[in-house]
Design a protein around this motif. Structure first.
Motif, PDB file in Angstrom:
ATOM      1  N   TYR A  80       0.817  -1.211   0.000  1.00 13.34           N
ATOM      2  CA  TYR A  80       0.000   0.000   0.000  1.00 13.34           C
ATOM      3  C   TYR A  80       0.854   1.266   0.000  1.00 13.34           C
ATOM      4  O   TYR A  80       0.550   2.232  -0.678  1.00 13.34           O
ATOM      5  CB  TYR A  80      -0.942  -0.013   1.204  1.00 13.34           C
ATOM      6  CG  TYR A  80      -1.934   1.122   1.176  1.00 13.34           C
ATOM      7  CD1 TYR A  80      -3.084   1.037   0.405  1.00 13.34           C
ATOM      8  CD2 TYR A  80      -1.705   2.294   1.894  1.00 13.34           C
ATOM      9  CE1 TYR A  80      -3.992   2.082   0.359  1.00 13.34           C
ATOM     10  CE2 TYR A  80      -2.603   3.341   1.852  1.00 13.34           C
ATOM     11  CZ  TYR A  80      -3.746   3.236   1.084  1.00 13.34           C
ATOM     12  OH  TYR A  80      -4.631   4.273   1.035  1.00 13.34           O
ATOM     13  N   ARG A  81       1.938   1.246   0.758  1.00 10.44           N
ATOM     14  CA  ARG A  81       2.756   2.456   0.895  1.00 10.44           C
ATOM     15  C   ARG A  81       3.970   2.470  -0.016  1.00 10.44           C
ATOM     16  O   ARG A  81       4.814   3.355   0.083  1.00 10.44           O
ATOM     17  CB  ARG A  81       3.215   2.610   2.336  1.00 10.44           C
ATOM     18  CG  ARG A  81       4.228   1.542   2.724  1.00 10.44           C
ATOM     19  CD  ARG A  81       5.089   1.964   3.889  1.00 10.44           C
ATOM     20  NE  ARG A  81       6.088   0.958   4.095  1.00 10.44           N
ATOM     21  CZ  ARG A  81       6.020  -0.004   5.006  1.00 10.44           C
ATOM     22  NH1 ARG A  81       4.992  -0.073   5.810  1.00 10.44           N
ATOM     23  NH2 ARG A  81       6.984  -0.887   5.113  1.00 10.44           N
ATOM     24  N   LEU A  82       4.106   1.516  -0.909  1.00 11.79           N
ATOM     25  CA  LEU A  82       5.289   1.290  -1.723  1.00 11.79           C
ATOM     26  C   LEU A  82       6.023   2.588  -2.091  1.00 11.79           C
ATOM     27  O   LEU A  82       5.519   3.404  -2.856  1.00 11.79           O
ATOM     28  CB  LEU A  82       4.913   0.528  -2.998  1.00 11.79           C
ATOM     29  CG  LEU A  82       6.073   0.036  -3.843  1.00 11.79           C
ATOM     30  CD1 LEU A  82       6.877  -1.023  -3.093  1.00 11.79           C
ATOM     31  CD2 LEU A  82       5.570  -0.550  -5.147  1.00 11.79           C
ATOM     32  N   GLY A  83       7.199   2.777  -1.493  1.00 15.08           N
ATOM     33  CA  GLY A  83       8.043   3.925  -1.792  1.00 15.08           C
ATOM     34  C   GLY A  83       7.611   5.244  -1.180  1.00 15.08           C
ATOM     35  O   GLY A  83       8.270   6.264  -1.384  1.00 15.08           O
ATOM     36  N   GLU A  84       6.530   5.267  -0.401  1.00 15.33           N
ATOM     37  CA  GLU A  84       6.023   6.519   0.161  1.00 15.33           C
ATOM     38  C   GLU A  84       6.480   6.799   1.588  1.00 15.33           C
ATOM     39  O   GLU A  84       6.370   7.923   2.062  1.00 15.33           O
ATOM     40  CB  GLU A  84       4.498   6.541   0.118  1.00 15.33           C
ATOM     41  CG  GLU A  84       3.939   6.559  -1.284  1.00 15.33           C
ATOM     42  CD  GLU A  84       2.419   6.587  -1.300  1.00 15.33           C
ATOM     43  OE1 GLU A  84       1.799   6.795  -0.240  1.00 15.33           O
ATOM     44  OE2 GLU A  84       1.844   6.390  -2.374  1.00 15.33           O
ATOM     45  N   LYS A  85       6.993   5.792   2.285  1.00  8.57           N
ATOM     46  CA  LYS A  85       7.403   5.968   3.677  1.00  8.57           C
ATOM     47  C   LYS A  85       8.690   6.782   3.728  1.00  8.57           C
ATOM     48  O   LYS A  85       9.668   6.474   3.038  1.00  8.57           O
ATOM     49  CB  LYS A  85       7.613   4.600   4.341  1.00  8.57           C
ATOM     50  CG  LYS A  85       7.942   4.683   5.810  1.00  8.57           C
ATOM     51  CD  LYS A  85       8.066   3.285   6.403  1.00  8.57           C
ATOM     52  CE  LYS A  85       8.456   3.364   7.861  1.00  8.57           C
ATOM     53  NZ  LYS A  85       8.649   2.028   8.430  1.00  8.57           N
ATOM     54  N   ASP A  86       8.698   7.823   4.546  1.00  6.64           N
ATOM     55  CA  ASP A  86       9.851   8.686   4.696  1.00  6.64           C
ATOM     56  C   ASP A  86      11.067   7.877   5.147  1.00  6.64           C
ATOM     57  O   ASP A  86      10.978   7.089   6.082  1.00  6.64           O
ATOM     58  CB  ASP A  86       9.542   9.793   5.718  1.00  6.64           C
ATOM     59  CG  ASP A  86      10.631  10.850   5.767  1.00  6.64           C
ATOM     60  OD1 ASP A  86      11.243  11.140   4.720  1.00  6.64           O
ATOM     61  OD2 ASP A  86      10.868  11.379   6.875  1.00  6.64           O
ATOM     62  N   GLY A  87      12.186   8.065   4.458  1.00  7.93           N
ATOM     63  CA  GLY A  87      13.410   7.385   4.836  1.00  7.93           C
ATOM     64  C   GLY A  87      13.593   6.016   4.215  1.00  7.93           C
ATOM     65  O   GLY A  87      14.596   5.355   4.465  1.00  7.93           O
ATOM     66  N   THR A  88      12.632   5.561   3.433  1.00  7.01           N
ATOM     67  CA  THR A  88      12.763   4.269   2.754  1.00  7.01           C
ATOM     68  C   THR A  88      12.461   4.443   1.267  1.00  7.01           C
ATOM     69  O   THR A  88      11.801   5.396   0.853  1.00  7.01           O
ATOM     70  CB  THR A  88      11.820   3.197   3.333  1.00  7.01           C
ATOM     71  OG1 THR A  88      10.476   3.596   3.111  1.00  7.01           O
ATOM     72  CG2 THR A  88      12.057   2.982   4.812  1.00  7.01           C
ATOM     73  N   SER A  89      12.945   3.511   0.498  1.00  7.28           N
ATOM     74  CA  SER A  89      12.718   3.552  -0.955  1.00  7.28           C
ATOM     75  C   SER A  89      11.727   2.462  -1.353  1.00  7.28           C
ATOM     76  O   SER A  89      11.385   1.590  -0.549  1.00  7.28           O
ATOM     77  CB  SER A  89      14.051   3.306  -1.680  1.00  7.28           C
ATOM     78  OG  SER A  89      14.518   1.996  -1.404  1.00  7.28           O
ATOM     79  N   ALA A  90      11.322   2.506  -2.609  1.00 13.43           N
ATOM     80  CA  ALA A  90      10.452   1.447  -3.133  1.00 13.43           C
ATOM     81  C   ALA A  90      11.188   0.104  -3.073  1.00 13.43           C
ATOM     82  O   ALA A  90      10.577  -0.929  -2.792  1.00 13.43           O
ATOM     83  CB  ALA A  90      10.021   1.763  -4.563  1.00 13.43           C
TER      84      ALA A  90
END
Length: 118
Positions: A84-94
């Motif tokens: 659901y959050r693919l690549g959208e979480k701050d500090g992480t990549s897809a």
């Protein structure tokens, strides 16, 4: 043989713990699919249109509501959230999320295989 224990998922009395489950859910040789994430609901036949398994549960306001309504276990819940959050979480990549999805999918596949064969 172990004494009968109450399954924390369905309340049935069963004879052993299901292998490698975080919630220590129970399953027996007769009921191998009692553990969370198994086929707990009847299969729905698709007619090519929108089917019931795509509908949000009544009152669902966030992902946790969907995870609980679908009885997802820890691994499946993490896969669902990472998709659901693919690549959208701050500090992480897809790529981080994709690696997380692969990691939990491999663990879940191994857990199901181990439980089904015991």
């Amino acid at each position: 043989m172990d004494a009968l224990k109450e399954c924390t998922y369905c309340g049935k009395r069963v004879n052993r713990e299901c292998a490698d489950t975080r919630e220590a859910l129970m399953c027996s040789p007769v009921n191998r699919k009692m553990y969370r994430g198994a086929a707990t609901a009847p299969k729905t036949t698709s007619d090519g249109g929108s089917t019931s398994y795509y509908k949000l549960p009544e009152g669902a306001k966030d992902l946790q509501d969907v995870i609980e309504a679908k009885n997802m276990n820890f691994a499946i819940g993490n896969i669902f959230k990472a998709c659901y959050r693919l690549g959208e979480k701050d500090g992480t990549s897809a790529d981080y999320d994709l690696n997380k999805i692969i990691f939990f999918a491999q663990r879940e596949k191994a857990r199901r295989t181990k439980c089904a064969s015991s």
